[in-house]
Write a protein that holds these residues in place. Structure first.
Motif, PDB file in Angstrom:
ATOM      1  N   SER A  73      53.723  41.350  30.165  1.00 32.88           N
ATOM      2  CA  SER A  73      53.186  40.494  29.094  1.00 32.88           C
ATOM      3  C   SER A  73      52.737  39.134  29.615  1.00 32.88           C
ATOM      4  N   HIS A  74      53.256  38.729  30.786  1.00 35.57           N
ATOM      5  CA  HIS A  74      52.794  37.473  31.373  1.00 35.57           C
ATOM      6  C   HIS A  74      51.307  37.536  31.698  1.00 35.57           C
ATOM      7  N   GLY A  75      50.803  38.745  31.886  1.00 35.23           N
ATOM      8  CA  GLY A  75      49.378  38.889  32.159  1.00 35.23           C
ATOM      9  C   GLY A  75      48.510  38.353  31.037  1.00 35.23           C
ATOM     10  N   LEU A  76      49.033  38.353  29.802  1.00 33.12           N
ATOM     11  CA  LEU A  76      48.278  37.783  28.683  1.00 33.12           C
ATOM     12  C   LEU A  76      48.019  36.300  28.917  1.00 33.12           C
ATOM     13  N   PHE A  77      49.009  35.604  29.499  1.00 34.58           N
ATOM     14  CA  PHE A  77      48.836  34.184  29.787  1.00 34.58           C
ATOM     15  C   PHE A  77      47.809  33.977  30.902  1.00 34.58           C
ATOM     16  N   ALA A  78      47.776  34.909  31.863  1.00 30.58           N
ATOM     17  CA  ALA A  78      46.788  34.806  32.940  1.00 30.58           C
ATOM     18  C   ALA A  78      45.382  34.986  32.386  1.00 30.58           C
ATOM     19  N   VAL A  79      45.218  35.947  31.491  1.00 23.08           N
ATOM     20  CA  VAL A  79      43.909  36.154  30.865  1.00 23.08           C
ATOM     21  C   VAL A  79      43.510  34.925  30.050  1.00 23.08           C
ATOM     22  N   ALA A  80      44.477  34.379  29.311  1.00 22.32           N
ATOM     23  CA  ALA A  80      44.198  33.182  28.514  1.00 22.32           C
ATOM     24  C   ALA A  80      43.825  31.999  29.403  1.00 22.32           C
ATOM     25  N   LEU A  81      44.491  31.852  30.538  1.00 19.95           N
ATOM     26  CA  LEU A  81      44.166  30.773  31.465  1.00 19.95           C
ATOM     27  C   LEU A  81      42.757  30.940  32.013  1.00 19.95           C
ATOM     28  N   ALA A  82      42.393  32.165  32.345  1.00 21.25           N
ATOM     29  CA  ALA A  82      41.047  32.413  32.872  1.00 21.25           C
ATOM     30  C   ALA A  82      39.987  32.029  31.847  1.00 21.25           C
ATOM     31  N   ILE A  83      40.223  32.375  30.580  1.00 21.07           N
ATOM     32  CA  ILE A  83      39.270  32.040  29.521  1.00 21.07           C
ATOM     33  C   ILE A  83      39.202  30.539  29.309  1.00 21.07           C
ATOM     34  N   ALA A  84      40.365  29.881  29.246  1.00 18.35           N
ATOM     35  CA  ALA A  84      40.408  28.434  29.023  1.00 18.35           C
ATOM     36  C   ALA A  84      39.812  27.678  30.194  1.00 18.35           C
ATOM     37  N   LEU A  85      40.052  28.160  31.399  1.00 20.13           N
ATOM     38  CA  LEU A  85      39.518  27.503  32.593  1.00 20.13           C
ATOM     39  C   LEU A  85      37.995  27.503  32.575  1.00 20.13           C
ATOM     40  N   ARG A  86      37.418  28.622  32.187  1.00 19.31           N
ATOM     41  CA  ARG A  86      35.962  28.715  32.103  1.00 19.31           C
ATOM     42  C   ARG A  86      35.417  27.836  30.989  1.00 19.31           C
ATOM     43  N   ALA A  87      36.116  27.813  29.853  1.00 20.11           N
ATOM     44  CA  ALA A  87      35.616  27.073  28.694  1.00 20.11           C
ATOM     45  C   ALA A  87      35.750  25.561  28.858  1.00 20.11           C
ATOM     46  N   VAL A  88      36.836  25.106  29.484  1.00 20.10           N
ATOM     47  CA  VAL A  88      37.122  23.666  29.558  1.00 20.10           C
ATOM     48  C   VAL A  88      36.665  23.046  30.867  1.00 20.10           C
ATOM     49  N   HIS A  89      36.778  23.789  31.961  1.00 24.99           N
ATOM     50  CA  HIS A  89      36.447  23.237  33.284  1.00 24.99           C
ATOM     51  C   HIS A  89      35.214  23.873  33.916  1.00 24.99           C
ATOM     52  N   TRP A  90      34.685  24.897  33.284  1.00 32.01           N
ATOM     53  CA  TRP A  90      33.481  25.576  33.784  1.00 32.01           C
ATOM     54  C   TRP A  90      33.662  26.118  35.202  1.00 32.01           C
ATOM     55  N   ARG A  91      34.832  26.643  35.482  1.00 28.89           N
ATOM     56  CA  ARG A  91      35.053  27.258  36.791  1.00 28.89           C
ATOM     57  C   ARG A  91      35.841  28.552  36.646  1.00 28.89           C
ATOM     58  N   GLY A  92      35.804  29.367  37.702  1.00 33.95           N
ATOM     59  CA  GLY A  92      36.389  30.685  37.641  1.00 33.95           C
ATOM     60  C   GLY A  92      37.863  30.729  37.989  1.00 33.95           C
ATOM     61  N   PHE A  93      38.492  31.825  37.619  1.00 33.31           N
ATOM     62  CA  PHE A  93      39.919  32.027  37.832  1.00 33.31           C
ATOM     63  C   PHE A  93      40.274  32.022  39.317  1.00 33.31           C
ATOM     64  N   LEU A  94      39.425  32.591  40.161  1.00 36.96           N
ATOM     65  CA  LEU A  94      39.728  32.700  41.590  1.00 36.96           C
ATOM     66  C   LEU A  94      39.772  31.335  42.271  1.00 36.96           C
ATOM     67  N   SER A  95      39.192  30.307  41.645  1.00 39.56           N
ATOM     68  CA  SER A  95      39.235  28.971  42.237  1.00 39.56           C
ATOM     69  C   SER A  95      40.646  28.402  42.268  1.00 39.56           C
ATOM     70  N   LEU A  96      41.573  29.033  41.533  1.00 46.46           N
ATOM     71  CA  LEU A  96      42.958  28.568  41.510  1.00 46.46           C
ATOM     72  C   LEU A  96      43.728  28.978  42.760  1.00 46.46           C
ATOM     73  N   PHE A  97      43.178  29.910  43.538  1.00 43.96           N
ATOM     74  CA  PHE A  97      43.897  30.453  44.684  1.00 43.96           C
ATOM     75  C   PHE A  97      43.573  29.763  46.007  1.00 43.96           C
ATOM     76  N   GLY A  98      42.537  28.954  46.056  1.00 45.99           N
ATOM     77  CA  GLY A  98      42.097  28.410  47.331  1.00 45.99           C
ATOM     78  C   GLY A  98      41.195  29.412  48.028  1.00 45.99           C
ATOM     79  N   ALA A  99      40.880  29.134  49.279  1.00 48.67           N
ATOM     80  CA  ALA A  99      40.008  30.027  50.043  1.00 48.67           C
ATOM     81  C   ALA A  99      40.599  31.431  50.083  1.00 48.67           C
ATOM     82  N   GLY A 100      39.830  32.414  49.613  1.00 46.71           N
ATOM     83  CA  GLY A 100      40.353  33.763  49.437  1.00 46.71           C
ATOM     84  C   GLY A 100      40.909  34.404  50.689  1.00 46.71           C
TER      85      GLY A 100
END
Length: 293
Positions: A73-100
């Protein structure tokens, strides 16, 4: 010099560094999570009726299936973070990890060091109590559950890391003056408060202090590596041992092979904490050696 890669890690956040955006992300995440939870409830009710909903999401459930549901169920928070990150900061979820590539490499290097360390600690460290076999988990059943259980632990621990050491660390570091250690302290404090457990009674403070120390260690590794790989590895290995190996009886102990003969409120918990802090310290040092090599 130890944190020279922190600037590289926080670079994606500097395009929209305003600290008020953190509040906007939290608010949007709350709304999205509520919507996703309702969607899950509707799907479960449609497929299996209310009995299916209760079987999966019963608050005090301790079966393997309920533990899997709680972790995934924690995955729901990850999905929500990805959506909020795009909407508020205009960047993608993978940018949270650093250089892949670096994040993946550091992740597996730390895993390579930590797995033998924790196995050795379990085998060597003395205990003052006899562990109890989880009657719901025969060895062959535990082995069958293990791949899915590890995936569930990865989702749970990974979600916490991408939010606390990923999003919050990046945004606070980008939004505050250079040299301000708020990027390390604030996520660690919030992470610690998240681990306050009322059912632990007077022992709750010990779990909070341990979580605070873990938060500092994970932030240090993230800043040194310039990516989330080492912190992810540390969190996943630690939680896998605590949830799938020997677990304190409770709502998320259903996948463990063994249980302790006491609960989180037991009087002997404070006496066990020095060993827990020492193991965390050694694991942190091992992770530092791993990413240095």
């Amino acid at each position: 010099m130890a944190y020279e890669r922190l600037s590289e890690f926080t670079a994606p956040a500097r395009a929209a560094p305003d600290l008020w955006r953190i509040g906007a992300v939290l608010g949007l995440m709350f709304v999205v999570v509520m919507m996703l939870q309702q969607l899950v409830f509707i799907l479960l009710a449609a497929l299996g009726g209310q009995d299916a909903v209760r079987a999966v999401f019963e608050a005090e459930g301790t079966s393997p299936g309920q533990t899997l549901a709680a972790l995934f169920s924690h995955g729901l928070f990850a999905v929500a973070l990805a959506i909020a990150l795009r909407a508020v900061h205009w960047r993608g979820f993978l940018s949270l990890f650093g250089a892949g590539a670096h994040a993946a490499g550091d992740f597996f290097r730390v895993i390579y060091w930590l797995v033998p360390l924790y196995v050795a600690a379990i085998a060597v460290l003395p205990t003052e109590y006899d562990i109890i076999r989880n009657e719901a988990m025969a060895t062959n059943r535990w082995m069958l559950y293990l791949p899915l259980a590890l995936a569930a632990v990865a989702v749970q621990a990974g979600t916490e890391e991408v939010f606390f050491r990923g999003y919050l660390t990046q945004q606070i570091a980008a939004g505050t003056r250079a040299g301000n250690w708020a990027w390390m302290a604030v996520p660690a404090i919030l992470f610690a408060l998240l681990h306050w457990t009322a059912s632990a009674g007077d022992n709750a403070i010990w779990f909070v202090l341990w979580a605070f120390a873990f938060g500092l260690a994970a932030a240090d590794l993230t800043a040194r590596a310039g990516n989330l790989g080492p912190a992810l590895a540390l969190h996943i290995v630690n939680n896998a041992v605590a949830l799938l190996g020997v677990a304190v009886p409770g709502p998320v102990a259903g996948l463990a092979l063994y249980h302790t003969p006491f609960g989180a409120d037991a009087g002997l918990i404070p006496g066990l904490m020095p060993v827990e802090f020492a193991l965390l310290f050694v694991a942190w040092l091992a992770a530092r050696v791993a990413i240095r090599g």
